[in-house]
Design a protein around this motif. Sequence first.
Motif, PDB file in Angstrom:
ATOM      1  N   UNK A 154      29.023  52.255  47.996  1.00 29.28           N
ATOM      2  CA  UNK A 154      29.634  51.301  48.442  1.00 29.28           C
ATOM      3  C   UNK A 154      29.171  50.149  48.152  1.00 29.28           C
ATOM      4  N   UNK A 155      28.216  50.849  46.923  1.00 23.13           N
ATOM      5  CA  UNK A 155      28.038  49.626  45.554  1.00 23.13           C
ATOM      6  C   UNK A 155      29.239  50.280  44.281  1.00 23.13           C
ATOM      7  N   UNK A 156      29.101  51.191  44.658  1.00 25.35           N
ATOM      8  CA  UNK A 156      30.061  51.584  44.070  1.00 25.35           C
ATOM      9  C   UNK A 156      31.794  51.234  43.561  1.00 25.35           C
ATOM     10  N   UNK A 157      32.015  51.751  44.596  1.00 20.52           N
ATOM     11  CA  UNK A 157      33.361  50.706  45.521  1.00 20.52           C
ATOM     12  C   UNK A 157      33.604  49.361  45.206  1.00 20.52           C
ATOM     13  N   UNK A 158      32.156  48.461  44.795  1.00 23.25           N
ATOM     14  CA  UNK A 158      32.596  47.463  44.934  1.00 23.25           C
ATOM     15  C   UNK A 158      32.625  46.611  43.419  1.00 23.25           C
ATOM     16  N   UNK A 159      31.714  47.447  42.934  1.00 27.44           N
ATOM     17  CA  UNK A 159      31.879  47.113  41.204  1.00 27.44           C
ATOM     18  C   UNK A 159      33.200  47.830  40.733  1.00 27.44           C
ATOM     19  N   UNK A 160      33.712  49.242  41.128  1.00 31.10           N
ATOM     20  CA  UNK A 160      35.561  49.549  40.983  1.00 31.10           C
ATOM     21  C   UNK A 160      35.955  48.208  41.784  1.00 31.10           C
ATOM     22  N   UNK A 161      36.303  47.917  42.460  1.00 34.26           N
ATOM     23  CA  UNK A 161      37.206  47.086  42.420  1.00 34.26           C
ATOM     24  C   UNK A 161      36.685  45.717  42.284  1.00 34.26           C
ATOM     25  N   UNK A 162      36.071  44.870  41.494  1.00 35.23           N
ATOM     26  CA  UNK A 162      35.855  44.457  41.385  1.00 35.23           C
ATOM     27  C   UNK A 162      35.904  44.264  38.953  1.00 35.23           C
ATOM     28  N   UNK A 163      35.560  45.531  38.806  1.00 37.47           N
ATOM     29  CA  UNK A 163      36.206  45.759  37.455  1.00 37.47           C
ATOM     30  C   UNK A 163      37.812  45.895  37.140  1.00 37.47           C
ATOM     31  N   UNK A 164      38.461  46.811  38.328  1.00 40.84           N
ATOM     32  CA  UNK A 164      39.207  46.777  38.605  1.00 40.84           C
ATOM     33  C   UNK A 164      40.520  44.707  38.283  1.00 40.84           C
ATOM     34  N   UNK A 165      39.529  44.614  39.047  1.00 35.60           N
ATOM     35  CA  UNK A 165      40.161  42.395  39.281  1.00 35.60           C
ATOM     36  C   UNK A 165      40.282  42.063  38.157  1.00 35.60           C
ATOM     37  N   UNK A 166      39.047  42.420  37.479  1.00 32.19           N
ATOM     38  CA  UNK A 166      38.965  42.389  35.875  1.00 32.19           C
ATOM     39  C   UNK A 166      39.962  42.344  35.071  1.00 32.19           C
ATOM     40  N   UNK A 167      40.491  43.673  34.968  1.00 31.01           N
ATOM     41  CA  UNK A 167      41.010  44.632  34.314  1.00 31.01           C
ATOM     42  C   UNK A 167      42.749  43.589  34.689  1.00 31.01           C
ATOM     43  N   UNK A 168      42.847  43.479  35.357  1.00 31.41           N
ATOM     44  CA  UNK A 168      44.232  42.628  35.782  1.00 31.41           C
ATOM     45  C   UNK A 168      44.090  41.216  35.298  1.00 31.41           C
ATOM     46  N   UNK A 169      43.391  40.687  35.429  1.00 35.94           N
ATOM     47  CA  UNK A 169      43.118  39.151  35.469  1.00 35.94           C
ATOM     48  C   UNK A 169      43.422  39.386  33.743  1.00 35.94           C
ATOM     49  N   UNK A 170      42.672  40.085  33.282  1.00 32.06           N
ATOM     50  CA  UNK A 170      42.574  40.475  31.631  1.00 32.06           C
ATOM     51  C   UNK A 170      44.219  40.992  30.769  1.00 32.06           C
ATOM     52  N   UNK A 171      44.523  41.961  31.542  1.00 25.93           N
ATOM     53  CA  UNK A 171      46.532  42.220  31.598  1.00 25.93           C
ATOM     54  C   UNK A 171      46.894  40.918  31.360  1.00 25.93           C
ATOM     55  N   UNK A 172      46.988  40.085  33.081  1.00 29.51           N
ATOM     56  CA  UNK A 172      47.658  38.796  33.315  1.00 29.51           C
ATOM     57  C   UNK A 172      48.211  37.658  31.946  1.00 29.51           C
ATOM     58  N   UNK A 173      46.160  37.378  31.498  1.00 24.75           N
ATOM     59  CA  UNK A 173      46.290  36.963  30.618  1.00 24.75           C
ATOM     60  C   UNK A 173      47.105  36.941  28.862  1.00 24.75           C
ATOM     61  N   UNK A 174      46.665  38.529  28.431  1.00 24.24           N
ATOM     62  CA  UNK A 174      47.309  38.784  27.421  1.00 24.24           C
ATOM     63  C   UNK A 174      48.755  38.745  27.391  1.00 24.24           C
ATOM     64  N   UNK A 175      48.975  39.117  29.161  1.00 20.87           N
ATOM     65  CA  UNK A 175      50.899  38.669  29.406  1.00 20.87           C
ATOM     66  C   UNK A 175      51.559  37.189  28.377  1.00 20.87           C
ATOM     67  N   UNK A 176      50.362  36.765  29.311  1.00 20.43           N
ATOM     68  CA  UNK A 176      50.875  34.844  28.974  1.00 20.43           C
ATOM     69  C   UNK A 176      50.937  34.752  27.697  1.00 20.43           C
ATOM     70  N   UNK A 177      49.695  35.376  26.864  1.00 22.49           N
ATOM     71  CA  UNK A 177      50.315  35.219  25.574  1.00 22.49           C
ATOM     72  C   UNK A 177      51.020  35.665  24.893  1.00 22.49           C
ATOM     73  N   UNK A 178      51.180  36.815  25.387  1.00 24.94           N
ATOM     74  CA  UNK A 178      52.403  37.558  24.675  1.00 24.94           C
ATOM     75  C   UNK A 178      53.975  36.347  24.729  1.00 24.94           C
ATOM     76  N   UNK A 179      54.078  36.294  26.023  1.00 24.53           N
ATOM     77  CA  UNK A 179      55.269  35.360  25.985  1.00 24.53           C
ATOM     78  C   UNK A 179      55.631  34.163  25.835  1.00 24.53           C
TER      79      UNK A 179
END
Length: 99
Positions: free
Chosen positions: A58-83
Amino acid sequence: MIDSSRPAAAPQSPLAHTALGLLLCAIALITLALGFADNLGTPASLALIGAELLLVAAMGALFSTAQAQSTAAADAAEQKKRDEATLDALEPLRGGEQR
């Protein structure tokens, strides 16, 4: 104003906090299993080991989900900068149409 080239650290999600709480539960179960190893029977020891494995999964699943969310947020911020950079680069073209 000081402008840092490093990206701002993303706040930890509630999933990461939940996973850390589960880590404390897993440590408590391991301590319990080691403390009562001589007094517990085989089924109880196996149940504690199974519970520990489930908590770790369960800890592994939660950490991987949290990592995926933070990666998606970073990608969105980078896309906003490029736009924004693209729109800033196109701004002189807009002024030519208004003449």
